[in-house]
Scaffold this active site. Structure first.
Site, short mmCIF file in Angstrom:
data_model
loop_
_atom_site.label_atom_id
_atom_site.label_comp_id
_atom_site.label_asym_id
_atom_site.label_seq_id
_atom_site.Cartn_x
_atom_site.Cartn_y
_atom_site.Cartn_z
CG PHE A 1 -0.26 0.31 2.53
CD1 PHE A 1 -0.01 1.61 2.93
CD2 PHE A 1 0.14 -0.73 3.38
CE1 PHE A 1 0.63 1.88 4.14
CE2 PHE A 1 0.78 -0.46 4.57
CZ PHE A 1 1.03 0.85 4.95
CE LYS B 1 -2.62 -8.77 -4.02
NZ LYS B 1 -3.12 -7.91 -2.85
CB CYS C 1 10.49 -0.71 2.95
SG CYS C 1 11.09 -0.35 1.29
#
Length: 498
Positions: free
Chosen positions: A149, A173, A281
């Site tokens: 996300f 996806k 991240c």
């Protein structure tokens, strides 16, 4: 209620699962749309479309594929404002961060525009008497990407840009939390000239992930997300015979040496720790000042810097960061802050009670900061993924090198110093995949490569750059002999010493 559908074979597909996920506006806490979650049937439909498209797309010469990439880049730039507003409305990051998200993805598309050059292969004339040897890179077929996300534009473009440019078709996806931008990117790819089926977007949860991992016609899977799921994707995908790169979590450290420009380091670390609400991240949630004097000076300056931070709605141009993506995630961050208190760390800034007037139901959380965090604490070992900065004091350089080197994650690290020898030694010795020297978020440029070590990455090939080209292609090597007067009886045999 707005419905967000799959994008398969160049068209909107509602799907048949009758399962939906909620898409929130993090600024208000309201549900703004619902997204269709795929059944295995939708994945089969997407793979069938991708198979048909790829067989023809692979025959298109690299220069023409590059032209599609050039046109796609132009279209994304022309629609930058629309895409950024769409992204911010579902993710919560401020508009400037959303535009940065899109721009960093476009940099990989720019690299993909040069795909004719990187696909040229190698050639050796006269490897033996009348023998030439050459190699070529060919596409794998149908590839897939499972994206998180926190970067709904950048990470999909990291994956499908190179994969499509080298001649594959692609099934994306994306996260069901902010799915609109990936669909819009697929529409723009079709508008740029890619045939229908070359890029499909299928929304879903674990059902869709498992369908990707199990489908025999999907040859490669790229994943970015948490480490536990990265390990699951890697183990199940490789067991099914697929090529897999799976990027996981992180706990990036910022080492502050006694000779560092402390004012600049504080500015840099503040932006790296709290920007985009820490939902990156490559965020920098751990600062390691070397020596007590450095620690006390850093603490004082960072406390003053935190006082200047403004948390606001996504469209507030003066805000440093906006809400986090969901109420569930906001509670998770708050729980980690409480755990840090219980573990004995000193909570010197507590952002849990932050509330924005007029947006009391939004998923906001203020900046928080701990001091005297110890390596054995769970809050240090885990990835919090929020606007929480932890200070772990080191007595000397050796302790500072050991902290990120011994951590379970090894994504990124930064050192702040004026000493070139210390920086060089640190970069050489630290056991982390990406290193910044006076650079707080060391994400490499698109023509280099992105990837961490240890539980931050599973698989041997990194994202984008030449590593990305290698991941999405297979090498074929040809050895050719054209001697004069070759007769029909000429034998082709393995060479011997005779």
């Amino acid at each position: 209620m707005r419905d967000i559908t799959h994008f398969i074979d160049g068209a909107s597909v509602a799907g048949t699962s009758h399962q939906f996920g909620q898409v929130f506006n993090p600024n208000t806490g309201e549900v703004q749309a619902r997204v269709a979650l795929a059944s295995v049937g939708e994945m089969d439909l997407a793979v069938a479309s991708a198979l048909r498209a790829q067989q023809l797309w692979a025959l298109v010469n690299p220069q023409r594929r590059a032209r599609v990439m050039f046109d796609f880049k132009r279209l994304v730039e022309a629609n930058m404002d629309e895409l950024a507003e769409m992204l911010s409305s579902e993710h919560g990051k401020v508009i400037a961060d959303s535009k940065g998200d899109i721009q960093r993805g476009l940099e990989v598309i720019e690299f993909a525009c040069g795909i004719p050059h990187v696909l040229k292969g190698e050639y050796t004339e006269g490897a033996g008497p009348g023998i030439d040897v050459y190699s070529m890179r060919q596409p794998l077929g149908v590839c897939a990407g499972i994206t998180p996300f926190n970067f709904p534009a950048m990470i999909p473009m990291w994956m499908f840009g190179i994969s499509i440019a080298v001649g594959n078709s692609f099934i994306l996806k994306p996260s069901e939390k902010d799915p609109s931008v990936p669909v819009r990117l697929a529409e723009l790819m079709m508008e740029a000239g890619a045939p229908k089926g070359v890029l499909n977007v299928v929304h879903g949860d674990k059902v869709a992930v498992d369908a990707i991992l199990q489908h025999p016609d999907i040859k490669a899977v790229s994943f970015v997300g948490s480490s536990d799921i990265a390990q699951y994707v890697y183990s199940h995908g490789t067991a099914a015979g697929k090529r897999v790169q799976a990027m996981g979590g992180a706990k990036n450290h910022g080492i502050v040496m006694p000779d560092a420009d402390l004012d600049q380091a504080v500015k840099d670390i503040s932006g790296a720790a709290f920007g985009s609400a820490g939902e990156r991240c490559m965020a920098l949630p751990v600062v390691v000042p070397v020596g007590a004097k450095t620690a006390e000076a850093f603490r004082e300056k960072m406390l003053a810097e935190i006082e200047t931070l403004k948390v606001g709605i996504s469209t507030d141009a003066s805000a440093q960061y906006g809400p986090v993506v969901s109420e569930v995630h906001r509670r998770r961050i708050s729980d980690y802050i409480q755990l840090g208190v219980e573990e004995g760390a000193e909570l010197i800034v507590d952002g849990r009670d932050f509330s924005l007037q007029g947006y009391e139901n939004g998923f906001f959380i203020g900046p928080s900061m701990f001091d005297h965090v110890k390596p054995g604490m769970r809050t240090y070992q885990d990835e919090i993924f929020g606007p929480v900065l932890q200070m772990v004091r080191a007595e000397n350089f050796e302790e500072a090198v050991a902290l990120p080197s011994n951590h379970q994650y090894g994504n990124g690290v930064a050192i702040f110093t004026r000493n070139g020898r210390a920086a060089r030694e640190f970069a050489s010795r630290v056991q982390v995949g990406m290193v910044g020297i006076n650079v707080p978020i060391p994400v490499p440029v698109a023509y280099h490569t992105f990837g961490g070590w240890k539980r931050s990455a599973f698989g041997d090939t990194n994202q984008h750059g030449m590593e990305g080209v290698k991941f999405y292609t297979k090498v074929k090597t040809i050895t050719a002999r054209w001697p004069e007067g070759m007769s029909e009886d000429s034998a082709f045999v393995i060479p011997t010493m005779q």
